[in-house]
Scaffold this motif. Sequence first.
Motif, PDB file in Angstrom:
ATOM      1  N   TYR A  49       2.957  10.273   7.609  1.00 13.62           N
ATOM      2  CA  TYR A  49       4.198  10.216   6.827  1.00 13.62           C
ATOM      3  C   TYR A  49       4.541   8.781   6.449  1.00 13.62           C
ATOM      4  CZ  TYR A  49       5.265  15.142   7.459  1.00 13.62           C
ATOM      5  OH  TYR A  49       5.231  16.498   7.414  1.00 13.62           O
ATOM      6  N   ARG A  51       2.380   6.285   5.993  1.00 18.37           N
ATOM      7  CA  ARG A  51       1.453   5.864   4.927  1.00 18.37           C
ATOM      8  C   ARG A  51       1.823   6.499   3.589  1.00 18.37           C
ATOM      9  NH1 ARG A  51      -4.692   5.378   7.110  1.00 18.37           N
ATOM     10  NH2 ARG A  51      -4.260   4.121   8.935  1.00 18.37           N
ATOM     11  N   TYR A  52       2.215   7.763   3.629  1.00 18.91           N
ATOM     12  CA  TYR A  52       2.615   8.435   2.386  1.00 18.91           C
ATOM     13  C   TYR A  52       3.872   7.783   1.812  1.00 18.91           C
ATOM     14  CZ  TYR A  52       3.864  12.030  -0.951  1.00 18.91           C
ATOM     15  OH  TYR A  52       4.195  12.697  -2.106  1.00 18.91           O
ATOM     16  N   TYR A  55       2.940   4.597   0.146  1.00 12.23           N
ATOM     17  CA  TYR A  55       2.272   4.928  -1.121  1.00 12.23           C
ATOM     18  C   TYR A  55       3.297   5.283  -2.193  1.00 12.23           C
ATOM     19  CZ  TYR A  55       0.002   7.956  -4.535  1.00 12.23           C
ATOM     20  OH  TYR A  55      -0.410   8.560  -5.678  1.00 12.23           O
ATOM     21  N   LYS A  56       4.273   6.126  -1.856  1.00  7.67           N
ATOM     22  CA  LYS A  56       5.283   6.536  -2.832  1.00  7.67           C
ATOM     23  C   LYS A  56       6.137   5.359  -3.270  1.00  7.67           C
ATOM     24  CE  LYS A  56       5.968  10.037  -4.305  1.00  7.67           C
ATOM     25  NZ  LYS A  56       5.463  10.577  -5.558  1.00  7.67           N
TER      26      LYS A  56
END
Length: 62
Positions: A49, A51-52, A55-56
């Motif tokens: 979560y 890392r995501y 990224y976002k």
Amino acid sequence: MTSTWKDHSDIDEVLLVGGGAHHFEQHITRIITGITIPDNNGSSNVEGYYRYGIYKISEDDE
């Protein structure tokens, strides 16, 4: 899993994560091959979560 993915040919690897990963491993390996449990399986959900989210955020900056 079998009703959602009838054909497993396009799945290379399934990551079992979370504190209960080892409890489900023996049951899931009867259904599908290519199971991997990361060494940090207890905290890998949090890491994923994180890392995501990074990224976002970087996606929004573009």
